[in-house]
Scaffold this active site. Structure first.
Site, PDB file in Angstrom:
ATOM      1  N   THR A  25       0.836  -1.204   0.000  1.00  0.00           N
ATOM      2  CA  THR A  25       0.000   0.000   0.000  1.00  0.00           C
ATOM      3  C   THR A  25       0.870   1.253   0.000  1.00  0.00           C
ATOM      4  O   THR A  25       0.584   2.230  -0.708  1.00  0.00           O
ATOM      5  CB  THR A  25      -0.944   0.010   1.221  1.00  0.00           C
ATOM      6  OG1 THR A  25      -1.677  -1.216   1.262  1.00  0.00           O
ATOM      7  CG2 THR A  25      -1.939   1.165   1.133  1.00  0.00           C
ATOM      8  N   ASP A  60       2.104   5.299   6.575  1.00  0.00           N
ATOM      9  CA  ASP A  60       2.427   3.875   6.630  1.00  0.00           C
ATOM     10  C   ASP A  60       1.142   3.084   6.780  1.00  0.00           C
ATOM     11  O   ASP A  60       0.077   3.634   7.092  1.00  0.00           O
ATOM     12  CB  ASP A  60       3.361   3.601   7.820  1.00  0.00           C
ATOM     13  CG  ASP A  60       4.115   2.279   7.684  1.00  0.00           C
ATOM     14  OD1 ASP A  60       3.924   1.567   6.673  1.00  0.00           O
ATOM     15  OD2 ASP A  60       4.900   1.957   8.596  1.00  0.00           O
ATOM     16  N   ALA A 115      -0.811  -0.637   8.365  1.00  0.00           N
ATOM     17  CA  ALA A 115      -0.945  -1.302   9.656  1.00  0.00           C
ATOM     18  C   ALA A 115      -1.415  -2.731   9.411  1.00  0.00           C
ATOM     19  O   ALA A 115      -2.085  -3.017   8.416  1.00  0.00           O
ATOM     20  CB  ALA A 115      -1.938  -0.567  10.556  1.00  0.00           C
ATOM     21  N   GLY A 163       4.318  -4.401  12.490  1.00  0.00           N
ATOM     22  CA  GLY A 163       5.517  -5.224  12.644  1.00  0.00           C
ATOM     23  C   GLY A 163       5.493  -6.507  11.862  1.00  0.00           C
ATOM     24  O   GLY A 163       6.411  -7.320  11.979  1.00  0.00           O
ATOM     25  N   GLY A 164       4.463  -6.703  11.048  1.00  0.00           N
ATOM     26  CA  GLY A 164       4.417  -7.903  10.223  1.00  0.00           C
ATOM     27  C   GLY A 164       5.597  -8.006   9.275  1.00  0.00           C
ATOM     28  O   GLY A 164       6.013  -9.095   8.891  1.00  0.00           O
ATOM     29  N   GLU A 212       9.878   1.877  12.640  1.00  0.00           N
ATOM     30  CA  GLU A 212       8.556   2.455  12.420  1.00  0.00           C
ATOM     31  C   GLU A 212       8.102   3.262  13.627  1.00  0.00           C
ATOM     32  O   GLU A 212       7.545   4.358  13.483  1.00  0.00           O
ATOM     33  CB  GLU A 212       7.544   1.349  12.106  1.00  0.00           C
ATOM     34  CG  GLU A 212       7.746   0.723  10.734  1.00  0.00           C
ATOM     35  CD  GLU A 212       6.882  -0.496  10.487  1.00  0.00           C
ATOM     36  OE1 GLU A 212       6.817  -0.936   9.341  1.00  0.00           O
ATOM     37  OE2 GLU A 212       6.277  -1.013  11.452  1.00  0.00           O
TER      38      GLU A 212
END
Length: 228
Positions: free
Chosen positions: A34, A84, A86, A98-99, A106
């Site tokens: 994204t 960013d 999520a 954090g994936g 971040e």
């Protein structure tokens, strides 16, 4: 009317995020598919921004390919906006991130930014955080004890693997992924886990929550604005 594909939804929110980029600023940029859509849209106004701080090597490479200067976080006092995605976001703007194993940088970039704009598709919006496994970046020497601490809470914790060995983050740390949590108080759990010896960063973004979420839906982009 034909339903929009997930890629089309990502493109829509990436385009919509341009509204939050002010001329003459340095911006923070996350990572993921994204965010890539946002970066390709950003190319059109690249001459208006001074540069970007990136949270991943992949985003850094794309920024440079697009001709946008990439700066070190230590060389920047403040960022105008951080854009960013999520892994999950709730109706208060609290997130799990954090994936992609970049949660420490971040969180640093989020803390440096005046505004955090989350861009995501509607599948990421949840009533209660915890369905997505919670990433926790840890010192390797402490990982087993941290796994046991989560197990004592009734959760299931595993060390993230890559190629048959523990994944190494950009900082040389390991990631513990925690399943089975229902995070009813994100601020409290973030504060508690952050104090455990050996924890570098917990992937709950509650203190560094989103200010705005641009959500890709079948009806277009839905804007969610959260209280400070």
């Amino acid at each position: 009317m034909q339903a929009l594909s997930q890629q089309q939804l990502k493109t829509l929110v990436g385009e919509a995020a341009l509204e939050y980029v002010s001329g003459g600023e340095i911006i923070g940029v996350g990572t993921g598919s994204t965010v890539n859509c946002f970066l390709h849209a950003l190319e059109r106004i690249r001459d208006r921004i001074k540069g970007a701080v990136s949270t991943s090597p992949a985003s850094t490479a794309l920024l440079r390919e697009l001709g946008i200067p990439v700066l070190d976080p230590n060389d920047v006092d403040e960022l105008g906006v951080y854009i960013d995605g999520a892994d999950e976001i709730d109706h208060h703007g609290y997130m799990i991130k954090g994936g992609g194993a970049a949660l420490t940088l971040e969180k640093i970039v989020a803390a440096q930014s005046r505004r955090f704009v989350c861009i995501a598709d509607e599948s990421k919006l949840v009533d209660l955080l915890g369905t997505f496994p919670l990433p926790v970046e840890v010192l390797p020497v402490a990982e087993r004890r941290i796994v046991r601490q989560f197990e004592a809470m009734g959760a299931q914790a595993t060390i993230r693997q890559c190629g048959g060995a523990a994944l190494l983050t950009n900082h040389g740390m390991h990631i513990v992924d925690v399943r089975g949590l229902q995070i009813t108080d994100p601020l409290l759990l973030e504060a508690q886990v952050s104090q455990w010896p050996g924890v570098v960063t917990v992937g709950i973004f509650a203190r560094q929550k989103a200010h705005v979420c641009l959500l890709g839906t079948g009806q277009g982009v839905r804007t969610l604005t959260f209280c400070a």
